[in-house]
Scaffold this motif. Structure first.
Motif, short mmCIF file in Angstrom:
data_model
loop_
_atom_site.label_atom_id
_atom_site.label_comp_id
_atom_site.label_asym_id
_atom_site.label_seq_id
_atom_site.Cartn_x
_atom_site.Cartn_y
_atom_site.Cartn_z
N ALA A 71 14.11 5.05 -3.12
CA ALA A 71 13.53 5.71 -1.94
C ALA A 71 13.79 4.82 -0.74
CB ALA A 71 12.02 5.89 -2.13
N ALA A 72 13.81 5.44 0.49
CA ALA A 72 13.93 4.65 1.72
C ALA A 72 12.81 5.08 2.64
CB ALA A 72 15.28 4.87 2.39
N ARG A 73 12.11 4.09 3.22
CA ARG A 73 11.04 4.45 4.15
C ARG A 73 11.69 5.06 5.40
NH1 ARG A 73 6.44 0.24 5.94
NH2 ARG A 73 8.16 -0.69 7.11
N ILE A 74 11.12 6.16 5.90
CA ILE A 74 11.75 6.87 7.02
C ILE A 74 10.67 7.33 8.00
CG2 ILE A 74 11.76 9.14 5.83
CD1 ILE A 74 14.58 9.57 7.11
N MET A 75 10.98 7.24 9.29
CA MET A 75 10.04 7.66 10.33
C MET A 75 10.40 9.07 10.80
SD MET A 75 8.04 5.20 10.52
CE MET A 75 8.23 3.94 9.28
N THR A 87 -0.95 -8.57 -1.42
CA THR A 87 -1.98 -7.75 -0.79
C THR A 87 -2.00 -8.06 0.70
OG1 THR A 87 -3.20 -8.77 -2.59
CG2 THR A 87 -4.19 -6.83 -1.52
N GLY A 88 -2.21 -7.02 1.51
CA GLY A 88 -2.27 -7.23 2.96
C GLY A 88 -0.90 -7.30 3.61
N ASP A 89 0.15 -7.20 2.81
CA ASP A 89 1.52 -7.27 3.30
C ASP A 89 1.84 -5.97 4.05
OD1 ASP A 89 4.17 -7.60 3.68
OD2 ASP A 89 4.72 -7.80 1.56
N HIS A 90 2.36 -6.10 5.28
CA HIS A 90 2.74 -4.88 6.00
C HIS A 90 4.24 -4.71 6.10
CE1 HIS A 90 -1.24 -3.53 6.64
NE2 HIS A 90 -1.61 -4.73 7.10
N GLU A 91 4.97 -5.53 5.33
CA GLU A 91 6.42 -5.33 5.26
C GLU A 91 6.69 -4.09 4.41
OE1 GLU A 91 8.66 -7.31 6.96
OE2 GLU A 91 6.74 -7.90 7.84
N LEU A 92 7.96 -3.92 4.16
CA LEU A 92 8.38 -2.79 3.33
C LEU A 92 7.75 -2.90 1.93
CD1 LEU A 92 10.41 -0.54 3.96
CD2 LEU A 92 12.17 -1.99 2.91
N PRO A 93 7.19 -1.79 1.38
CA PRO A 93 6.69 -1.88 0.00
C PRO A 93 7.87 -2.08 -0.97
CG PRO A 93 6.60 0.38 0.79
CD PRO A 93 7.02 -0.46 1.97
N GLU A 94 7.54 -2.72 -2.08
CA GLU A 94 8.59 -2.95 -3.08
C GLU A 94 8.90 -1.66 -3.84
OE1 GLU A 94 7.39 -6.22 -5.49
OE2 GLU A 94 9.45 -6.93 -5.64
N THR A 95 7.78 -0.99 -4.24
CA THR A 95 7.93 0.30 -4.92
C THR A 95 6.89 1.26 -4.34
OG1 THR A 95 6.32 -0.29 -6.62
CG2 THR A 95 8.66 -0.76 -7.11
#
Ligand code: AMP
Ligand code: MG
Length: 417
Positions: A92-96, A121-129
Motif C-alpha cells: 500500500a502507499a499512503r496517499i493524500m 508508539t507516538g510515531d507520526h512518520e509513515l506507518p510500517e504496515t
C-alpha cells in the motif's frame, strides 16, 4: 394629428441599425458577468491524472477482498508530487486527496477504514504496515482521468454569461485570457439651464440632474460602460460643444435626455440636424411619447424625454434592447402575470404603469397596484415600483379579471399578504 408609431414598430426599426459588437480579450479576473465571444474547447482532460478522492492508502483492490488484511506500506504520495514507485500485491502507499494514483494501485482505502501500525508508539512518520478493515473495489475513491472534462470537449458556448463556475473551469483549463464581447460605451448627455450637479446647493428655479446618473446606472445594469457628461446649458453652442466632447470619446451610442420636444429652448434637435440627422417620433407610449432617434457624427443617438420617469421607461423599452443586442446579452428580466388591485387609467396608448406587487394568500395570485403619483417627473414612484405593468395599446378600461404582464425591475421582497 399624425398617427402615433407603435412601440413594437419603433423598436424593430431601431434595432435594424445595430449589430453585436466585436470581441476583446480580458483577464480571468475581469471576465465575471461578461459574455463569452467564442466557444471554449478543452485542450486537456480534467482531472489531468487519476487521483485519490480521499486521504488513505492506494492499494490493489484484490488484496482487500479478504479484509481484515495487513499490507506493507512502501511510500508516501503527498498532493503535488508524482510517485515513481509501483504498488505490488501485498503493498500500500499512503496517499493524500488529489494526489496522483501510483502505478499498480487501482483503488484507495480511506484512512478511516485502516489501522496504522507505526514503528514506535507516538510515531507520526509513515506507518510500517496497515490493517485494511474493509474491502474496496477497483476504482473506489479514485477520480479517473477525464471524469470531469475530456480533451477536445466543448465546455463553454459563445454567448454564455460568465459566472463564477465558468471562471473556475477556465482557470483549470488554463484559459487565462478570455475572449468576450466588447461592452457598449455609451455617452450620456443632459441638457437644460435648470440643471445643477447633485453636490451643488439648490437655488431658485434650479433642480439637480437626475437623468445623467439614472441613465449611467441603467447602462451599467445592462452591461454597458457609461461615459457621463455634465449638463449642458440650453444654447446651441453649449449643446454642440457637449456633443463634440462626447464624439471625441468614440462611443458606440449617445443618449441625451430632454430638449427634444417643442419647447422654445429645445436646441438638441437643432444641433443634431447640423451634425447628423434625426427622426423625431411620436410613439404610442405613456409615459414618454416623444422619442428622437438618429445619428450624430456617425454614432447612433437616442434623444430621451426629460422627465426622469419618462427617460427611465423609454430607456427600458428602447435603449435596453439595443444594449442587449450590442452586447449579445439575453433578456433575463423576469415577467410575471398579475391582476389589478384597482383599475389603472389608460388613454389608449401602450401604458407602462409603475406597480407594487403582492401575492394574495388565498388564491396565490399576483396583485398589482400603482405606486404613488404616476406623474412622469415623480421618481419616488419608480423607487417604490417592483415592476412595470403593460396595458396594451387600444385598451382604455381594464377588467379585474384580466391578467397583465409585469416586467420586474427588482426582486419582489414582499411575501404573502
Ligand atoms: P424638457 O424635455 O427639456 O422640456 O424637460 C422636461 C422635464 O424634465 C422638465 O421638467 C425638466 O426640468 C426635467 N428634466 C430635464 N432634464 C432633467 C434631468 N437631467 N434630471 C431631472 N429632470 C430633468
Ligand atoms: Mg429643457
Amino acid at each position: 394629428m399624425n398617427a402615433l408609431l407603435s412601440v413594437d414598430a419603433a423598436l424593430s426599426q431601431i434595432l435594424t441599425n445595430f449589430q453585436q459588437l466585436g470581441a476583446e480579450q480580458v483577464s480571468l479576473e475581469e471576465a465575471y458577468q461578461r459574455i463569452l465571444a467564442e466557444d471554449v474547447i478543452s485542450t486537456i482532460a480534467l482531472p489531468p491524472f487519476a487521483n485519490s478522492s480521499m486521504d488513505g492508502f492506494a492499494v490493489q483492490a484484490a488484496d482487500t477482498q479478504t479484509a481484515p488484511r495487513s499490507l506493507h506500506v512502501i511510500g508516501d504520495i503527498p498532493a503535488g508530487t508524482s510517485p515513481q514507485f509501483v504498488v505490488r500485491q501485498g503493498e500500500a502507499a499512503r496517499i493524500m486527496t488529489g494526489a496522483p494514483m501510483p502505478a499498480g494501485a487501482d483503488a484507495v482505502v480511506p484512512v478511516e477504514a485502516t489501522n496504522q501500525n507505526f514503528r514506535q508508539t507516538g510515531d507520526h512518520e509513515l506507518p510500517e504496515t496497515i490493517e485494511v478493515r474493509q474491502a474496496v473495489k477497483p476504482g473506489d475513491y479514485v477520480r479517473p482521468v477525464g471524469e470531469d472534462v475530456q480533451i477536445g470537449q466543448r465546455v463553454l458556448l459563445a454567448g454564455s454569461s460568465i459566472q463564477p463556475a465558468e471562471i473556475g473551469l477556465m482557470a483549470m483549463l488554463g484559459v487565462s485570457r478570455v475572449p468576450v464581447v466588447r461592452q457598449p460605451r455609451v455617452a450620456i448627455l443632459s441638457t437644460g439651464d435648470e440643471l445643477i450637479a447633485p453636490d451643488q446647493p439648490l437655488t431658485p428655479g434650479k433642480i439637480r440632474d437626475a437623468n445623467g446618473y439614472v441613465l449611467a446606472a441603467l447602462v451599467r445594469q445592462n452591461g454597458g460602460i457609461p461615459l457621463r457628461f455634465p449638463p449642458a446649458k440650453d444654447s446651441i453652442e453649449a449643446v454642440r460643444a457637449r456633443f463634440e466632447e462626447a464624439l471625441a470619446e468614440k462611443p458606440d451610442l449617445i443618449l441625451s435626455s430632454a430638449g427634444v420636444s417643442v419647447g422654445v429652448f429645445d436646441v438638441v434637435r437643432t444641433v443634431i440636424e447640423e451634425i447628423g440627422h434625426i427622426d423625431l417620433w411620436r410613439i404610442n407610449i405613456r409615459p414618454g411619447k416623444p422619442l428622437a432617434f438618429g445619428q450624430v457624427g456617425g454614432v447612433p443617438f437616442f434623444g430621451l424625454p426629460g422627465n426622469p420617469v419618462s427617460a427611465m421607461v423609454t430607456f427600458e423599452v428602447f435603449v435596453r434592447p439595443t444594449l442587449l443586442k450590442l452586447g449579445n446579452r439575453i433578456d433575463d428580466a423576469p415577467i410575471i402575470q398579475a391582476y389589478l388591485e384597482k383599475p389603472i387609467h389608460s388613454d389608449g396608448r401602450r401604458t407602462y404603469a409603475r406597480v407594487k406587487l403582492r401575492r394574495d394568500a388565498g388564491s396565490g395570485r399576483w396583485i398589482a397596484s400603482e405606486t404613488g403619483t404616476q406623474s412622469s417627473g415623480a421618481l419616488s414612484s419608480m423607487v417604490l415600483a417592483d415592476g412595470l405593468l403593460t396595458i396594451p395599446e387600444g385598451l382604455t378600461g381594464n377588467s379585474p379579471e384580466a391578467l397583465y404582464s409585469v416586467r420586474l425591475l427588482r426582486p419582489v421582497t414582499q411575501g404573502l399578504s
